[in-house]
Scaffold this active site. Structure first.
Site, PDB file in Angstrom:
ATOM      1  N   PRO A   2      -3.054   3.858  -1.918  1.00  0.00           N
ATOM      2  CA  PRO A   2      -4.270   4.471  -0.486  1.00  0.00           C
ATOM      3  C   PRO A   2      -3.797   5.010   0.331  1.00  0.00           C
ATOM      4  O   PRO A   2      -2.974   5.324   1.355  1.00  0.00           O
ATOM      5  CB  PRO A   2      -4.194   2.569  -0.021  1.00  0.00           C
ATOM      6  CG  PRO A   2      -3.472   1.233  -0.026  1.00  0.00           C
ATOM      7  CD  PRO A   2      -2.223   2.518  -1.045  1.00  0.00           C
ATOM      8  N   GLU A   3      -4.658   5.661   0.826  1.00  0.00           N
ATOM      9  CA  GLU A   3      -4.112   7.299   1.271  1.00  0.00           C
ATOM     10  C   GLU A   3      -5.825   7.044   2.809  1.00  0.00           C
ATOM     11  O   GLU A   3      -6.485   6.018   2.821  1.00  0.00           O
ATOM     12  CB  GLU A   3      -4.765   8.637   0.766  1.00  0.00           C
ATOM     13  CG  GLU A   3      -3.813   9.243  -0.325  1.00  0.00           C
ATOM     14  CD  GLU A   3      -3.801   9.699  -0.718  1.00  0.00           C
ATOM     15  OE1 GLU A   3      -4.233  11.075  -0.267  1.00  0.00           O
ATOM     16  OE2 GLU A   3      -3.612   9.801  -1.909  1.00  0.00           O
ATOM     17  N   HIS A 101       0.322 -12.827  -5.510  1.00  0.00           N
ATOM     18  CA  HIS A 101       1.017 -12.381  -4.052  1.00  0.00           C
ATOM     19  C   HIS A 101       0.318 -11.810  -2.640  1.00  0.00           C
ATOM     20  O   HIS A 101       0.404 -10.544  -2.149  1.00  0.00           O
ATOM     21  CB  HIS A 101       0.800 -10.488  -5.226  1.00  0.00           C
ATOM     22  CG  HIS A 101       1.995 -10.289  -6.544  1.00  0.00           C
ATOM     23  ND1 HIS A 101       2.924 -10.289  -6.105  1.00  0.00           N
ATOM     24  CD2 HIS A 101       1.618 -10.446  -7.828  1.00  0.00           C
ATOM     25  CE1 HIS A 101       3.839 -10.262  -7.610  1.00  0.00           C
ATOM     26  NE2 HIS A 101       2.724 -10.103  -8.293  1.00  0.00           N
ATOM     27  N   ARG A 120       4.265  -4.749  -5.101  1.00  0.00           N
ATOM     28  CA  ARG A 120       5.348  -4.107  -5.106  1.00  0.00           C
ATOM     29  C   ARG A 120       6.272  -4.966  -4.001  1.00  0.00           C
ATOM     30  O   ARG A 120       7.083  -4.381  -4.350  1.00  0.00           O
ATOM     31  CB  ARG A 120       5.381  -2.935  -4.628  1.00  0.00           C
ATOM     32  CG  ARG A 120       4.358  -2.293  -6.140  1.00  0.00           C
ATOM     33  CD  ARG A 120       5.494  -2.053  -7.548  1.00  0.00           C
ATOM     34  NE  ARG A 120       6.309  -1.272  -6.715  1.00  0.00           N
ATOM     35  CZ  ARG A 120       6.563  -0.259  -7.656  1.00  0.00           C
ATOM     36  NH1 ARG A 120       5.577   0.866  -7.800  1.00  0.00           N
ATOM     37  NH2 ARG A 120       7.377   0.613  -6.941  1.00  0.00           N
TER      38      ARG A 120
END
Ligand SMILES: [Zn+2]
Length: 283
Positions: A2-3, A101, A120
């Protein structure tokens, strides 16, 4: 990853739903993900505001104490959320079994929860006494917001001079130079400005830098308008995908014809990252 436009979209979806809600309890399922060096309490926090800086979200929290005329310093805290590669903040209307997760859960006073989910597991949730968030060196050294008043044409000209030997793509990705831009929006801005991503920042004319300044702002503003870009992972706080992937010109388009000239889009490595460009339009 995400930016700026994705993190801003998450901020907007969350603030609409949970501002002034109380986090009754913070439950941590994986100890690495929640960082709390000052031993800040994990219950009863009122969400006063949610801010964004670069790719970071900052929750301004205040102890939810009825009739607390003299709140002390420990009655406030700043919760920093950095999503990194695959982090997500997902609102659940009811308490459900945590997903595989989900590493941190914020139990909310509305009967639901906000879950920090991260496949991750590079993302972090960090609690700070107010002001101490600047002890985080990544956060403390962030450059100006590209949509803010500090990001002027002069600033970008000087920044290209300062990092003159670096590729222009490397400058756009450097969070100390400009906050919040990642691979997607660097590639798209450079395409719109007609600049080859490997060009040395110090070699660009003032006219090109001025155009790039305009295109960076244009791309980011459009992407926020389309609620971000969803490739693999990104969804907003309500689990909805963005739409800017439908408007990309070069990012992940290698092998496709350029929309402007028909030349095949190529992919190379620049600044250690996959970089997509049109060899005809970008010089
Ligand atoms: Zn082209």
């Amino acid at each position: 990853m995400p930016e700026l436009p994705e993190v801003e979209t998450i901020r907007r979806t969350l603030i609409e739903k949970i501002q002034n809600q109380v986090i009754e309890e913070i439950i941590c399922y994986h100890p690495d993900v929640l960082v709390n060096p000052d031993g800040i309490s994990l219950d009863n926090w009122l969400i006063k505001d949610i801010r964004r800086r670069g790719k970071y979200l900052l929750f301004d929290l205040q102890k939810d104490i009825i009739c607390n005329p003299k709140p002390a310093a420990r009655d406030y805290c700043v919760m920093m959320v950095h999503l990194r590669m695959t982090g997500k903040l997902l609102l659940e209307e009811k308490i459900v079994e945590p997903a595989k997760h989900t590493h941190v859960r914020f139990v909310l006073s509305n009967g639901g929860s906000l879950d920090f989910n991260d496949t991750r597991r590079f993302g972090r949730v960090t609690l700070f006494p107010p002001g101490q968030e600047f002890n985080d060196c990544g956060f403390a050294t962030l450059g100006p917001e590209p949509l803010g008043d500090d990001f002027t044409i002069d600033y970008l000209i000087n920044t290209c001079k300062r990092y003159g030997k670096s590729s222009i793509k490397g400058v756009l990705l450097n969070q100390k130079a400009i906050a919040g831009i990642g691979n997607i929006y660097a590639d798209e801005s450079l395409f719109r400005a007609g600049i080859f991503p490997e060009r040395k920042a110090g070699e660009l004319s003032h006219a090109k830098i001025t155009l790039l300044h305009q295109k960076v702002r244009e791309v980011l503003t459009e992407a926020i308008g389309h609620r971000g870009t969803s490739f693999r992972d990104y969804v907003d706080g309500l689990g909805n995908k963005g739409f800017f992937q439908l408007h990309l010109a070069v990012y992940q388009k290698d092998g496709d014809p350029c929309l402007a000239c028909g030349t095949t889009i190529e992919k190379i490595k620049v600044a250690g990252r996959s970089t997509h460009f049109c060899p005809h339009c970008q010089k």
